[in-house]
Scaffold this motif. Structure first.
Motif, PDB file in Angstrom:
ATOM      1  N   ASP A  35       0.848  -1.185   0.000  1.00 60.13           N
ATOM      2  CA  ASP A  35       0.000   0.000   0.000  1.00 60.13           C
ATOM      3  C   ASP A  35       0.881   1.232   0.000  1.00 60.13           C
ATOM      4  O   ASP A  35       1.802   1.342   0.811  1.00 60.13           O
ATOM      5  N   GLY A  36       0.608   2.153  -0.907  1.00 57.83           N
ATOM      6  CA  GLY A  36       1.401   3.371  -1.009  1.00 57.83           C
ATOM      7  C   GLY A  36       0.516   4.588  -1.177  1.00 57.83           C
ATOM      8  O   GLY A  36      -0.606   4.497  -1.666  1.00 57.83           O
ATOM      9  N   GLU A  37       1.026   5.710  -0.744  1.00 59.69           N
ATOM     10  CA  GLU A  37       0.293   6.964  -0.848  1.00 59.69           C
ATOM     11  C   GLU A  37       1.111   7.945  -1.670  1.00 59.69           C
ATOM     12  O   GLU A  37       2.316   8.077  -1.468  1.00 59.69           O
ATOM     13  N   SER A  38       0.463   8.610  -2.605  1.00 58.84           N
ATOM     14  CA  SER A  38       1.143   9.646  -3.381  1.00 58.84           C
ATOM     15  C   SER A  38       0.395  10.960  -3.185  1.00 58.84           C
ATOM     16  O   SER A  38      -0.833  10.999  -3.174  1.00 58.84           O
ATOM     17  N   ARG A  39       1.158  12.014  -2.988  1.00 58.87           N
ATOM     18  CA  ARG A  39       0.587  13.341  -2.768  1.00 58.87           C
ATOM     19  C   ARG A  39       1.182  14.324  -3.762  1.00 58.87           C
ATOM     20  O   ARG A  39       2.386  14.338  -3.977  1.00 58.87           O
ATOM     21  N   TRP A  40       0.320  15.133  -4.343  1.00 61.13           N
ATOM     22  CA  TRP A  40       0.744  16.210  -5.236  1.00 61.13           C
ATOM     23  C   TRP A  40       0.553  17.518  -4.502  1.00 61.13           C
ATOM     24  O   TRP A  40      -0.510  17.783  -3.952  1.00 61.13           O
ATOM     25  N   ARG A  41       1.608  18.332  -4.482  1.00 60.32           N
ATOM     26  CA  ARG A  41       1.555  19.622  -3.808  1.00 60.32           C
ATOM     27  C   ARG A  41       1.939  20.732  -4.785  1.00 60.32           C
ATOM     28  O   ARG A  41       2.836  20.578  -5.594  1.00 60.32           O
TER      29      ARG A  41
END
Length: 68
Positions: A35-41
């Protein structure tokens, strides 16, 4: 548009790993779910956050794709 590329960044981090049911179709090894999380800022403001699950073989390290 070139300015947007420099101020927008993507962060990825691993949330967890666990053994998934089944076997690798290539080598017969165990399958692991990651399980992985990707965030765009954009600067410091969060634009998008997604949690994804990917499957990998523990023996041959191939990424396995699930077709439904």
């Amino acid at each position: 548009m070139c300015l947007l590329v420099y101020v927008c960044e993507e962060e990825e981090r691993e949330l967890g790993r666990k053994q998934a049911p089944g076997a690798c179709p290539y080598c017969g090894g165990k399958v692991e779910a990651v399980d992985g999380e990707s965030r765009w800022r954009l600067w410091c403001m969060l634009i998008c956050s997604k949690i994804k699950r990917k499957y990998f073989c523990t023996l041959c390290n191939r990424r396995l794709v699930l077709y439904m």
